[in-house]
Design a protein around this motif. Sequence first.
Motif, PDB file in Angstrom:
ATOM      1  N   ARG A 329       0.828  -1.217   0.000  1.00  0.00           N
ATOM      2  CA  ARG A 329       0.000   0.000   0.000  1.00  0.00           C
ATOM      3  C   ARG A 329       0.865   1.272   0.000  1.00  0.00           C
ATOM      4  O   ARG A 329       0.620   2.213  -0.750  1.00  0.00           O
ATOM      5  CB  ARG A 329      -0.936  -0.009   1.235  1.00  0.00           C
ATOM      6  CG  ARG A 329      -1.552   1.323   1.600  1.00  0.00           C
ATOM      7  CD  ARG A 329      -2.433   1.856   0.463  1.00  0.00           C
ATOM      8  NE  ARG A 329      -2.947   3.199   0.701  1.00  0.00           N
ATOM      9  CZ  ARG A 329      -2.376   4.320   0.261  1.00  0.00           C
ATOM     10  NH1 ARG A 329      -1.227   4.281  -0.427  1.00  0.00           N
ATOM     11  NH2 ARG A 329      -2.936   5.489   0.483  1.00  0.00           N
ATOM     12  N   HIS A 379      -8.167   5.727   0.368  1.00  0.00           N
ATOM     13  CA  HIS A 379      -8.698   5.618   1.719  1.00  0.00           C
ATOM     14  C   HIS A 379     -10.214   5.389   1.675  1.00  0.00           C
ATOM     15  O   HIS A 379     -10.995   6.264   2.045  1.00  0.00           O
ATOM     16  CB  HIS A 379      -8.337   6.887   2.485  1.00  0.00           C
ATOM     17  CG  HIS A 379      -6.940   7.397   2.177  1.00  0.00           C
ATOM     18  ND1 HIS A 379      -5.817   6.786   2.678  1.00  0.00           N
ATOM     19  CD2 HIS A 379      -6.492   8.425   1.419  1.00  0.00           C
ATOM     20  CE1 HIS A 379      -4.730   7.443   2.252  1.00  0.00           C
ATOM     21  NE2 HIS A 379      -5.131   8.434   1.480  1.00  0.00           N
ATOM     22  N   ASN A 384     -12.245   8.750   0.521  1.00  0.00           N
ATOM     23  CA  ASN A 384     -11.233   9.524  -0.229  1.00  0.00           C
ATOM     24  C   ASN A 384     -10.515   8.619  -1.224  1.00  0.00           C
ATOM     25  O   ASN A 384      -9.796   7.709  -0.845  1.00  0.00           O
ATOM     26  CB  ASN A 384     -10.249  10.130   0.772  1.00  0.00           C
ATOM     27  CG  ASN A 384      -9.046  10.830   0.173  1.00  0.00           C
ATOM     28  OD1 ASN A 384      -8.076  11.067   0.872  1.00  0.00           O
ATOM     29  ND2 ASN A 384      -9.089  11.177  -1.096  1.00  0.00           N
ATOM     30  N   HIS A 386      -7.940   8.332  -4.581  1.00  0.00           N
ATOM     31  CA  HIS A 386      -6.979   8.928  -5.516  1.00  0.00           C
ATOM     32  C   HIS A 386      -7.257   8.279  -6.861  1.00  0.00           C
ATOM     33  O   HIS A 386      -6.842   7.144  -7.115  1.00  0.00           O
ATOM     34  CB  HIS A 386      -5.553   8.690  -5.037  1.00  0.00           C
ATOM     35  CG  HIS A 386      -5.319   9.274  -3.669  1.00  0.00           C
ATOM     36  ND1 HIS A 386      -5.555  10.600  -3.408  1.00  0.00           N
ATOM     37  CD2 HIS A 386      -4.937   8.723  -2.504  1.00  0.00           C
ATOM     38  CE1 HIS A 386      -5.300  10.846  -2.131  1.00  0.00           C
ATOM     39  NE2 HIS A 386      -4.929   9.720  -1.564  1.00  0.00           N
ATOM     40  N   GLU A 425      -7.685  15.587   0.858  1.00  0.00           N
ATOM     41  CA  GLU A 425      -6.630  15.633   1.882  1.00  0.00           C
ATOM     42  C   GLU A 425      -5.371  16.356   1.415  1.00  0.00           C
ATOM     43  O   GLU A 425      -4.559  16.733   2.245  1.00  0.00           O
ATOM     44  CB  GLU A 425      -6.276  14.206   2.348  1.00  0.00           C
ATOM     45  CG  GLU A 425      -5.744  13.327   1.225  1.00  0.00           C
ATOM     46  CD  GLU A 425      -5.199  11.984   1.701  1.00  0.00           C
ATOM     47  OE1 GLU A 425      -5.314  11.673   2.899  1.00  0.00           O
ATOM     48  OE2 GLU A 425      -4.644  11.250   0.844  1.00  0.00           O
ATOM     49  N   HIS A 426      -5.167  16.520   0.129  1.00  0.00           N
ATOM     50  CA  HIS A 426      -3.909  17.124  -0.335  1.00  0.00           C
ATOM     51  C   HIS A 426      -3.931  18.638  -0.296  1.00  0.00           C
ATOM     52  O   HIS A 426      -2.881  19.269  -0.279  1.00  0.00           O
ATOM     53  CB  HIS A 426      -3.571  16.672  -1.759  1.00  0.00           C
ATOM     54  CG  HIS A 426      -3.250  15.211  -1.857  1.00  0.00           C
ATOM     55  ND1 HIS A 426      -3.277  14.519  -3.035  1.00  0.00           N
ATOM     56  CD2 HIS A 426      -2.917  14.313  -0.899  1.00  0.00           C
ATOM     57  CE1 HIS A 426      -2.959  13.251  -2.810  1.00  0.00           C
ATOM     58  NE2 HIS A 426      -2.741  13.102  -1.507  1.00  0.00           N
TER      59      HIS A 426
END
Length: 470
Positions: A329, A379, A384, A386, A425-426
């Motif tokens: 991961r 996530h 969340n 990506h 989150e970024h």
Amino acid sequence: MDGQAAITAIKEVVGDNGWLADAADVEPYVNEWLKILEGTCQMVVRPSTTEQVAQVIYICHNAGISITPQGGNTGMVGGAVPDGGIVLSTERLNNVRELDADNATLTVEAGCLLADVQATASAAGFLFPLTLASEGSCCIGGNIATNAGGNNTVRYGNTREQVLGLEVVLPDGRVWDGLRGLRKDNTGYDLKQLFIGAEGTLGVITAAVLSLVPAPRDRVTAMATAKNWEDLLKLFRIMRGRLSGSLIAFEVFTDLGMEITVDHIDDAHNPFTDAHSLYSLMEAACYDNEAAVREAVEKGLGEAFEDGIVTDAVMAESGQQAANLWNVREGLPEAQSMEAMVIKHDVSIPISRVPEYVAQGGSIVTQTIPGARLLPFGHMGDGNLHFNVLQPNDMGRDAFLALKNGINRKLHDLAIAMGGTFSAEHGVGLNKVGDLAHYRSDVEIDLMARVKQAFDPANIMNPGKVINVG
Ligand code: FAD
Ligand code: MLT
Ligand code: ZN
């Protein structure tokens, strides 16, 4: 003070070890981890005390020199890329100031590596729960400035939830001492919340009081495979139901993710012999009865097998086996960068809509960039994803990157239409300034612009990031 006199004065404040100006020395600070953007700066300033930070910023304020705060430079949205002024690196602000065991707090300076914060907490019998693949190189100040999320938000929340107090140097050089380690403090506006997630646009965080939690006695880690995203969602519901607050991570990735990570990352190994479409990595914390938590994971996986939801599963039998599962991961971001150019997405949607997002987003990618390789991962336990798009084998770097804004907009539109957001989150940084202006309401933009103007009327603190003013 003119610009050249200001630069000389800054050098005097920080001393010979406190600044860098040679092109080769400056290079790592003006290039980002993703190697897409490249900035410029007059010099990199590396103060070693809050007082030095304050003096440097006071000089910049008087001379109109812009400041780009920088921690580990691992950000994903160009927030630490300088615009021609100075880079203010926190790397020498790296002392642990205090560990208060009875208060379960740790006071650290902004340049401490996240891994060192975790280790300090652990040595005292605590857990600092923020966990990211970049933890060996990102700094706690950067984590706070981006309100980083990571792998354990299912249980412990984002960085914001771990911060009790801050010390910040404001854009005019004044120091705000908000280093309070209080869990109740309704004394007017909660100013620290404004700096958390502000990505260095309101001030430089120099220190923080972090809230610690007791370290779990043990952990149970498992990886399971599934045929489709609907089944991954069902698996998550089963595990959340059985484990409740013990479930600390529920991460997912695809077969392409497994394949390229095992190919590129030395210590990443596929624990399964058969091919599978999707993988989930879950972890539960044991605060009391390790056997009971292990049994709950086993029963959850057993139920999922019986219902045909998972196709295979492994449970770690040792810390080393758990680390091996996490290596896959954690290796995903680096493996992608080694494999191809990547157009990244960091969307958040209600967990219930993740399968729908993947299906519709997949069609958008296929239609917009034929031949692109899709790698959704991340996530899932907090919604969340990506939703990353890898360069087609037969397309050049520049041609691929020219498609970035178009595909970003379509996938962000989809997230918004599903009640989600384009930045989970970024953060916003430089890359998503246009998205924030496009998607957020006039009222929200007006309030954000007024906050920025109230803290930084001269617009010298990381200008052009998050929101454009004036
Ligand atoms: P930098 O990149 O140096 O800066 C980020 C932003 O914060 C910039 O806007 C900068 O100006 C500002 N800033 C930095 N320090 C300060 C300060 N002291 N005061 C004020 N502003 C400051 N992010 C996640 O949220 N979750 C993940 O799971 C995750 N995984 C990652 C995995 C990898 C391999 C990599 C490379 C990155 C990952 N990230 C993740 C992104 C990144 O690591 C985080 O955003 C991290 O919090 C940035 O910390 P940094 O110290 O590197 O900050
Ligand atoms: C992750 O979850 O690994 C990160 O946020 C990094 C990425 O998006 O590549
Ligand atoms: Zn992430």
